[in-house]
Design an enzyme around this catalytic site. Structure first.
Site, mmCIF file in Angstrom:
data_model
loop_
_atom_site.group_PDB
_atom_site.id
_atom_site.type_symbol
_atom_site.label_atom_id
_atom_site.label_comp_id
_atom_site.label_asym_id
_atom_site.label_seq_id
_atom_site.Cartn_x
_atom_site.Cartn_y
_atom_site.Cartn_z
ATOM 1 N N SER A 89 -18.166 -9.808 -6.887
ATOM 2 C CA SER A 89 -17.686 -10.074 -5.528
ATOM 3 C C SER A 89 -17.414 -11.538 -5.224
ATOM 4 O O SER A 89 -16.863 -11.844 -4.161
ATOM 5 C CB SER A 89 -18.670 -9.506 -4.500
ATOM 6 O OG SER A 89 -18.542 -8.103 -4.438
ATOM 7 N N TYR A 175 -20.355 -4.403 4.852
ATOM 8 C CA TYR A 175 -19.812 -5.000 3.622
ATOM 9 C C TYR A 175 -19.121 -3.932 2.781
ATOM 10 O O TYR A 175 -19.701 -2.889 2.481
ATOM 11 C CB TYR A 175 -20.946 -5.647 2.846
ATOM 12 C CG TYR A 175 -20.503 -6.472 1.663
ATOM 13 C CD1 TYR A 175 -19.957 -7.735 1.853
ATOM 14 C CD2 TYR A 175 -20.639 -5.991 0.362
ATOM 15 C CE1 TYR A 175 -19.563 -8.505 0.771
ATOM 16 C CE2 TYR A 175 -20.248 -6.754 -0.725
ATOM 17 C CZ TYR A 175 -19.713 -8.007 -0.516
ATOM 18 O OH TYR A 175 -19.316 -8.770 -1.591
ATOM 19 N N LYS A 342 -21.249 -17.450 -1.897
ATOM 20 C CA LYS A 342 -20.908 -16.049 -2.173
ATOM 21 C C LYS A 342 -21.650 -15.604 -3.420
ATOM 22 O O LYS A 342 -21.669 -16.306 -4.432
ATOM 23 C CB LYS A 342 -19.395 -15.877 -2.382
ATOM 24 C CG LYS A 342 -18.969 -14.409 -2.482
ATOM 25 C CD LYS A 342 -19.083 -13.703 -1.142
ATOM 26 C CE LYS A 342 -18.889 -12.187 -1.240
ATOM 27 N NZ LYS A 342 -20.090 -11.498 -1.756
ATOM 28 N N THR A 343 -22.237 -14.434 -3.314
ATOM 29 C CA THR A 343 -22.840 -13.774 -4.473
ATOM 30 C C THR A 343 -21.854 -12.758 -5.030
ATOM 31 O O THR A 343 -20.927 -12.328 -4.341
ATOM 32 C CB THR A 343 -24.130 -13.041 -4.080
ATOM 33 O OG1 THR A 343 -23.810 -12.072 -3.065
ATOM 34 C CG2 THR A 343 -25.183 -14.002 -3.556
ATOM 35 N N GLY A 344 -22.069 -12.369 -6.277
ATOM 36 C CA GLY A 344 -21.215 -11.347 -6.874
ATOM 37 C C GLY A 344 -21.893 -10.705 -8.061
ATOM 38 O O GLY A 344 -22.701 -11.340 -8.746
#
Length: 388
Positions: A89, A175, A342-344
């Site tokens: 993400s 989300y 931002k994490t992903g």
């Protein structure tokens, strides 16, 4: 022992025993930065069982790279700053910039109804949904993932046509790959380019991200890490709208370049004015949920942050649950005193990027195992706090 592409004599007592505030009073040497990074990440890698990680820290006007472990365990291939990782993400930040670029160049407007770009959506539930709602997960409750039954364009439009919202647009943040994925596809539609080619032409290439891809070319396959889940090698298979929501692969070297562009858009070369404006606009504050401000892809907190609040927000028990939002109208322009992050993740990878424009520091952490977001945020906070 974890393999590192840095000198193994990093931890020497005189530095390691200084309190962090002492280190931060004067400009740190590269060796001191390395000590901070290693003292934070080496135990994390071991505790989380992460096979490999590529890290880039931006400090004192330049990047510094740290590489740990294996990109491919079976082949014995170590991680380098040129190893390709799945971003999951974190890809949404690229989609956000691409969407804002479409806005800057006049092929899309965030305030337009979605139906202006998708005449297939004739249901009354879509009449008040704007492109901005898709981009910020506030369309009314689109799910995290598209159902498995969505495998082609026909089933995609059938799904969206029958979808029924739980809330009015702009009230709740839920989300959703199904939300920002559709946004990305529609935002570039009038360019007549595929999403991948649009991203290449207007984002990757102008920013000189030469090792950032949606589809990794054959010539670069040898740099592609394997992800690991339960000890088994895995890689992502992109479903419908996967390119737009979670499809980018990149290196720590390219990601720190991308981070620099987002941290200091004014530094971009002349001739990139529209891209510069798009990058700045992607960090606009469109909605607020608690202390978190939603941009396009990016999520922001006013700096200085309450670290425990940001860490808690990153956990799936909060991040993936519906949250009431306040629409900020007009949107607040990008604030340099922000924690922008931002994490992903994909099944076998875990990525994190964060920077503080006002402090001119940031970190990229690319791992080939999906491990908990709060662990990533805590480690990044500890490192950046020690660098200040």
């Amino acid at each position: 022992m974890m393999k590192k592409s840095i000198i193994n004599t990093l931890i020497f007592t005189s530095i390691a025993t200084f309190p962090l505030y002492t280190l931060a009073q004067t400009k740190l040497t590269e060796l001191q930065v390395a000590t901070i990074v290693n003292n934070t990440l080496t135990p994390l890698l071991e505790k989380q069982g992460i096979p490999g990680m590529a890290v880039a820290v931006f400090y004192d006007g330049k990047p510094q790279f740290f590489n740990y472990g294996m990109a491919d365990i079976k082949a014995g291939r170590p991680v380098t700053e040129n190893t390709l990782f799945e971003l999951g993400s974190v890809s949404k930040t690229f989609t956000g910039v691409a969407g804002e670029y479409a806005m800057q160049t006049g092929i899309m407007n965030l305030n337009d109804p979605v139906t202006e770009y998708a005449p297939e959506l004739t249901g009354s539930q879509w009449k008040d949904v704007k492109m901005l709602h898709l981009a910020t997960y506030t369309a009314g409750g689109l799910p995290l993932q598209l159902p498995d039954s969505v495998t082609d364009q026909k089933s995609l439009w059938q799904y969206y046509q029958q979808w029924q919202p739980q809330w009015a647009p702009g009230v709740m943040r839920n989300y959703s790959n199904a939300s920002i994925g559709l946004f990305g596809a529609l935002a570039v539609k009038r360019s007549q380019l595929t999403f991948e080619n649009y991203m290449k032409e207007y984002v990757f290439q102008p920013l000189k991200l030469d090792h950032t891809f949606i589809t990794i070319p054959e010539s670069m396959q040898s740099n592609y890490a394997w992800g690991y889940k339960d000890g088994q090698p895995v890689r992502v298979t992109l479903g419908m709208l996967g390119e737009e929501a979670y499809g980018v692969k990149s290196t720590s070297q390219d990601m720190v370049r991308f981070m620099q562009a987002n941290m200091d858009p004014e530094s971009l070369p002349a001739g990139n004015d529209k891209l510069k404006e798009a990058i700045i606009a992607s960090q606009s504050r469109y909605f607020q949920a608690g202390d978190m401000f939603q941009g396009l892809g990016w999520e922001m907190y006013s700096w200085p942050i309450n670290p425990q609040g940001v860490i808690a927000d990153s956990g799936n028990d909060i991040a993936l649950k519906p949250r009431k939002v306040e629409a900020l109208v007009p949107a607040q322009p990008a604030v340099r005193a922000s924690w922008v992050h931002k994490t992903g993740a994909t099944n076998g990878f875990g990525a994190y990027i964060v920077f503080i424009p006002e402090e001119k520091v940031g970190i990229v952490m690319l791992a080939n195992k999906n491990y908990p977001n709060p662990v990533r945020v805590q480690a990044a906070y500890d490192i950046l706090q020690a660098l200040r």
